[in-house]
Write a protein that holds these residues in place. Structure first.
Motif, PDB file in Angstrom:
ATOM      1  N   HIS A 155       0.848  -1.195   0.000  1.00 34.08           N
ATOM      2  CA  HIS A 155       0.000   0.000   0.000  1.00 34.08           C
ATOM      3  C   HIS A 155       0.878   1.238   0.000  1.00 34.08           C
ATOM      4  O   HIS A 155       1.774   1.356   0.842  1.00 34.08           O
ATOM      5  CB  HIS A 155      -0.868   0.064   1.262  1.00 34.08           C
ATOM      6  CG  HIS A 155      -1.816  -1.056   1.417  1.00 34.08           C
ATOM      7  ND1 HIS A 155      -1.460  -2.254   1.978  1.00 34.08           N
ATOM      8  CD2 HIS A 155      -3.114  -1.164   1.094  1.00 34.08           C
ATOM      9  CE1 HIS A 155      -2.507  -3.056   1.993  1.00 34.08           C
ATOM     10  NE2 HIS A 155      -3.526  -2.416   1.460  1.00 34.08           N
ATOM     11  N   PHE A 156       0.607   2.158  -0.912  1.00 34.22           N
ATOM     12  CA  PHE A 156       1.337   3.424  -0.966  1.00 34.22           C
ATOM     13  C   PHE A 156       0.322   4.549  -0.874  1.00 34.22           C
ATOM     14  O   PHE A 156      -0.665   4.570  -1.616  1.00 34.22           O
ATOM     15  CB  PHE A 156       2.115   3.544  -2.288  1.00 34.22           C
ATOM     16  CG  PHE A 156       2.975   4.774  -2.366  1.00 34.22           C
ATOM     17  CD1 PHE A 156       4.302   4.720  -1.978  1.00 34.22           C
ATOM     18  CD2 PHE A 156       2.468   5.972  -2.831  1.00 34.22           C
ATOM     19  CE1 PHE A 156       5.107   5.852  -2.044  1.00 34.22           C
ATOM     20  CE2 PHE A 156       3.259   7.101  -2.907  1.00 34.22           C
ATOM     21  CZ  PHE A 156       4.583   7.039  -2.512  1.00 34.22           C
ATOM     22  N   ASN A 157       0.559   5.494   0.037  1.00 35.11           N
ATOM     23  CA  ASN A 157      -0.364   6.604   0.219  1.00 35.11           C
ATOM     24  C   ASN A 157       0.386   7.925   0.133  1.00 35.11           C
ATOM     25  O   ASN A 157       1.436   8.095   0.747  1.00 35.11           O
ATOM     26  CB  ASN A 157      -1.071   6.497   1.578  1.00 35.11           C
ATOM     27  CG  ASN A 157      -2.186   7.505   1.717  1.00 35.11           C
ATOM     28  OD1 ASN A 157      -3.010   7.664   0.828  1.00 35.11           O
ATOM     29  ND2 ASN A 157      -2.207   8.192   2.827  1.00 35.11           N
ATOM     30  N   LEU A 158      -0.176   8.853  -0.629  1.00 39.51           N
ATOM     31  CA  LEU A 158       0.374  10.189  -0.791  1.00 39.51           C
ATOM     32  C   LEU A 158      -0.630  11.171  -0.197  1.00 39.51           C
ATOM     33  O   LEU A 158      -1.805  11.137  -0.553  1.00 39.51           O
ATOM     34  CB  LEU A 158       0.600  10.479  -2.280  1.00 39.51           C
ATOM     35  CG  LEU A 158       1.087  11.856  -2.673  1.00 39.51           C
ATOM     36  CD1 LEU A 158       2.466  12.119  -2.098  1.00 39.51           C
ATOM     37  CD2 LEU A 158       1.116  11.985  -4.189  1.00 39.51           C
ATOM     38  N   SER A 159      -0.165  11.995   0.737  1.00 39.15           N
ATOM     39  CA  SER A 159      -1.054  12.989   1.343  1.00 39.15           C
ATOM     40  C   SER A 159      -0.308  14.309   1.466  1.00 39.15           C
ATOM     41  O   SER A 159       0.882  14.385   1.166  1.00 39.15           O
ATOM     42  CB  SER A 159      -1.522  12.527   2.726  1.00 39.15           C
ATOM     43  OG  SER A 159      -0.469  12.631   3.662  1.00 39.15           O
ATOM     44  N   GLU A 160      -1.006  15.331   1.938  1.00 37.93           N
ATOM     45  CA  GLU A 160      -0.342  16.630   2.096  1.00 37.93           C
ATOM     46  C   GLU A 160       0.725  16.598   3.191  1.00 37.93           C
ATOM     47  O   GLU A 160       1.594  17.456   3.248  1.00 37.93           O
ATOM     48  CB  GLU A 160      -1.359  17.727   2.353  1.00 37.93           C
ATOM     49  CG  GLU A 160      -2.301  17.444   3.480  1.00 37.93           C
ATOM     50  CD  GLU A 160      -3.474  18.420   3.511  1.00 37.93           C
ATOM     51  OE1 GLU A 160      -3.748  18.918   4.608  1.00 37.93           O
ATOM     52  OE2 GLU A 160      -4.083  18.661   2.466  1.00 37.93           O
ATOM     53  N   LEU A 161       0.692  15.581   4.057  1.00 37.78           N
ATOM     54  CA  LEU A 161       1.698  15.446   5.113  1.00 37.78           C
ATOM     55  C   LEU A 161       2.952  14.710   4.645  1.00 37.78           C
ATOM     56  O   LEU A 161       3.976  14.746   5.305  1.00 37.78           O
ATOM     57  CB  LEU A 161       1.116  14.702   6.316  1.00 37.78           C
ATOM     58  CG  LEU A 161      -0.034  15.400   7.032  1.00 37.78           C
ATOM     59  CD1 LEU A 161      -0.588  14.505   8.132  1.00 37.78           C
ATOM     60  CD2 LEU A 161       0.411  16.739   7.583  1.00 37.78           C
ATOM     61  N   GLY A 162       2.859  14.004   3.533  1.00 33.91           N
ATOM     62  CA  GLY A 162       3.992  13.224   3.032  1.00 33.91           C
ATOM     63  C   GLY A 162       3.504  11.929   2.416  1.00 33.91           C
ATOM     64  O   GLY A 162       2.431  11.876   1.833  1.00 33.91           O
ATOM     65  N   VAL A 163       4.297  10.886   2.563  1.00 34.16           N
ATOM     66  CA  VAL A 163       3.927   9.574   2.021  1.00 34.16           C
ATOM     67  C   VAL A 163       4.027   8.525   3.119  1.00 34.16           C
ATOM     68  O   VAL A 163       4.741   8.696   4.110  1.00 34.16           O
ATOM     69  CB  VAL A 163       4.824   9.153   0.830  1.00 34.16           C
ATOM     70  CG1 VAL A 163       4.680  10.118  -0.326  1.00 34.16           C
ATOM     71  CG2 VAL A 163       6.272   9.005   1.231  1.00 34.16           C
ATOM     72  N   SER A 164       3.289   7.447   2.915  1.00 35.07           N
ATOM     73  CA  SER A 164       3.435   6.264   3.760  1.00 35.07           C
ATOM     74  C   SER A 164       3.382   5.050   2.850  1.00 35.07           C
ATOM     75  O   SER A 164       2.791   5.092   1.773  1.00 35.07           O
ATOM     76  CB  SER A 164       2.346   6.196   4.836  1.00 35.07           C
ATOM     77  OG  SER A 164       1.063   6.065   4.256  1.00 35.07           O
ATOM     78  N   TYR A 165       4.018   3.991   3.286  1.00 28.21           N
ATOM     79  CA  TYR A 165       4.107   2.792   2.459  1.00 28.21           C
ATOM     80  C   TYR A 165       4.188   1.565   3.349  1.00 28.21           C
ATOM     81  O   TYR A 165       4.962   1.533   4.307  1.00 28.21           O
ATOM     82  CB  TYR A 165       5.357   2.871   1.564  1.00 28.21           C
ATOM     83  CG  TYR A 165       5.571   1.672   0.684  1.00 28.21           C
ATOM     84  CD1 TYR A 165       4.595   1.242  -0.211  1.00 28.21           C
ATOM     85  CD2 TYR A 165       6.758   0.955   0.728  1.00 28.21           C
ATOM     86  CE1 TYR A 165       4.799   0.138  -1.028  1.00 28.21           C
ATOM     87  CE2 TYR A 165       6.979  -0.141  -0.084  1.00 28.21           C
ATOM     88  CZ  TYR A 165       5.988  -0.543  -0.966  1.00 28.21           C
ATOM     89  OH  TYR A 165       6.188  -1.636  -1.776  1.00 28.21           O
TER      90      TYR A 165
END
Length: 95
Positions: free
Chosen positions: A10-20
């Protein structure tokens, strides 16, 4: 959010950064983060801060670029068509 159901990445892009979350169960974040793991609260505020979970996987704070590079290498199973390049966020349509 980009999800590879074949290998559970799972890869997530948000205004705070990324998580994976990689196919091995490790979780990476690129911004300061509070989390409850192994019956304790942890504050990730410096790049490289990490905790090893009971199952042997880790949660770690890395730079956005480091996470993008890791995702680019591990998001897809071998032979799977790479729809997105996580370094440039370029999407390529399948054949």
């Amino acid at each position: 959010m980009f999800i590879n159901e074949l290998n559970k990445a799972h890869f997530n892009l948000s205004e705070l950064g990324v998580s994976y979350t990689d196919p091995f169960g490790n979780f990476m974040i690129s911004s300061p983060y509070n989390i409850f793991i192994n019956d304790r609260y942890y504050l990730f505020k410096n790049v490289g801060d990490y905790v090893t979970k009971f199952d042997g996987t880790i949660t770690i704070l890395l730079t956005k670029e480091e996470i993008q590079e890791i995702a680019n290498k591990t998001f897809y199973e071998e032979g799977q068509f790479n729809v997105i390049d996580f370094l440039t966020f370029t999407v390529t349509e399948g054949k």
